[in-house]
Design a protein around this motif. Sequence first.
Motif, PDB file in Angstrom:
ATOM      1  N   MET A  93     155.742 -28.216  53.595  1.00  0.00           N
ATOM      2  CA  MET A  93     155.843 -28.811  54.931  1.00  0.00           C
ATOM      3  C   MET A  93     154.633 -28.454  55.779  1.00  0.00           C
ATOM      4  O   MET A  93     154.033 -27.401  55.585  1.00  0.00           O
ATOM      5  CB  MET A  93     157.092 -28.268  55.653  1.00  0.00           C
ATOM      6  N   VAL A  95     153.937 -27.768  59.769  1.00  0.00           N
ATOM      7  CA  VAL A  95     154.738 -27.439  60.950  1.00  0.00           C
ATOM      8  C   VAL A  95     153.798 -27.147  62.118  1.00  0.00           C
ATOM      9  O   VAL A  95     152.756 -26.513  61.944  1.00  0.00           O
ATOM     10  CB  VAL A  95     155.626 -26.201  60.675  1.00  0.00           C
ATOM     11  N   MET A 107     157.917 -30.964  62.480  1.00  0.00           N
ATOM     12  CA  MET A 107     157.798 -30.602  61.076  1.00  0.00           C
ATOM     13  C   MET A 107     157.698 -31.885  60.271  1.00  0.00           C
ATOM     14  O   MET A 107     158.383 -32.863  60.563  1.00  0.00           O
ATOM     15  CB  MET A 107     159.024 -29.794  60.644  1.00  0.00           C
ATOM     16  N   ASP A 108     156.828 -31.893  59.273  1.00  0.00           N
ATOM     17  CA  ASP A 108     156.696 -33.048  58.399  1.00  0.00           C
ATOM     18  C   ASP A 108     156.714 -32.566  56.952  1.00  0.00           C
ATOM     19  O   ASP A 108     156.081 -31.558  56.621  1.00  0.00           O
ATOM     20  CB  ASP A 108     155.388 -33.793  58.701  1.00  0.00           C
ATOM     21  N   ILE A 109     157.456 -33.255  56.114  1.00  0.00           N
ATOM     22  CA  ILE A 109     157.523 -32.903  54.694  1.00  0.00           C
ATOM     23  C   ILE A 109     156.301 -33.498  53.993  1.00  0.00           C
ATOM     24  O   ILE A 109     156.084 -34.706  54.029  1.00  0.00           O
ATOM     25  CB  ILE A 109     158.820 -33.449  54.047  1.00  0.00           C
ATOM     26  N   SER A 123     163.492 -35.418  53.944  1.00  0.00           N
ATOM     27  CA  SER A 123     162.331 -36.224  54.337  1.00  0.00           C
ATOM     28  C   SER A 123     162.675 -37.298  55.359  1.00  0.00           C
ATOM     29  O   SER A 123     161.777 -37.991  55.839  1.00  0.00           O
ATOM     30  CB  SER A 123     161.705 -36.892  53.106  1.00  0.00           C
ATOM     31  N   GLU A 125     163.713 -39.105  58.879  1.00  0.00           N
ATOM     32  CA  GLU A 125     163.371 -38.850  60.282  1.00  0.00           C
ATOM     33  C   GLU A 125     164.518 -38.142  60.999  1.00  0.00           C
ATOM     34  O   GLU A 125     164.283 -37.303  61.852  1.00  0.00           O
ATOM     35  CB  GLU A 125     163.017 -40.150  61.012  1.00  0.00           C
ATOM     36  N   LYS A 128     164.136 -34.412  60.130  1.00  0.00           N
ATOM     37  CA  LYS A 128     162.884 -33.845  60.667  1.00  0.00           C
ATOM     38  C   LYS A 128     162.893 -33.810  62.196  1.00  0.00           C
ATOM     39  O   LYS A 128     162.317 -32.910  62.798  1.00  0.00           O
ATOM     40  CB  LYS A 128     161.682 -34.647  60.163  1.00  0.00           C
ATOM     41  N   ARG A 129     163.548 -34.776  62.821  1.00  0.00           N
ATOM     42  CA  ARG A 129     163.602 -34.847  64.293  1.00  0.00           C
ATOM     43  C   ARG A 129     164.249 -33.604  64.898  1.00  0.00           C
ATOM     44  O   ARG A 129     163.964 -33.228  66.032  1.00  0.00           O
ATOM     45  CB  ARG A 129     164.367 -36.104  64.708  1.00  0.00           C
ATOM     46  N   SER A 132     161.696 -31.094  66.249  1.00  0.00           N
ATOM     47  CA  SER A 132     160.842 -31.435  67.399  1.00  0.00           C
ATOM     48  C   SER A 132     161.425 -30.800  68.651  1.00  0.00           C
ATOM     49  O   SER A 132     162.545 -31.113  69.048  1.00  0.00           O
ATOM     50  CB  SER A 132     160.763 -32.946  67.588  1.00  0.00           C
TER      51      SER A 132
END
Length: 197
Positions: A93, A95, A107-109, A123, A125, A128-129, A132
């Motif tokens: 990830m 971050v 954070m993004d995979i 993965s 949204e 992952k949201r 934020s």
Amino acid sequence: MNVTKQMIVVMTVIGVLSSVVLAASDMVTKGMIAKNQQKALEAAVFKVLPGAKTYEAIGTETFSAYKGMNEQRQLVGYAFIAEGPGFQGTIRMMVGIDPEFKSLFGMDILEQVETPGLGGNISTEKFKRQFSGLTLAVDGVTSASGYGDVSYISYVKNIAPQKPGEIQAITGATISSKAVVKTLNSSLTQLAKLLAQ
């Protein structure tokens, strides 16, 4: 020349030519692969560090971290690569965290091979949201001066998060959710130690 010798000569020529072609293609593509990897890294850093226009590497050989700056060269936050084992394989990830080490920007995979439809949902949204604007449970810069990992983030199952640093685990994929949280906590501890130096 008998048939056996002819076969040996032909196979040797084919082997040598194949080796030359493979070596040449490796030389040609190596530069392109490095450029594409650099572009992907830049895109990931800027995705998790809103407001950053440039960045510089501050990590170590074993821990990739970046300091993001705005157009006036003021610090806007830190980005880092968090990597650890998941249920099926490695989860990697990118971050972003604010300069005060209080909350995550996102954070993004980058890489995962979790079970499609279950752990693979890390993965999405929706999952992952949750990261934020996530407030960390403790102040990592002061807490990481001790030994061991600090629990900045935790997860809850089947209920909405109630406390700072909590995210909701994916139903049916608690192992993958737990792996993300554990990897993030370990990487946040590494970042805190790096920044305290």
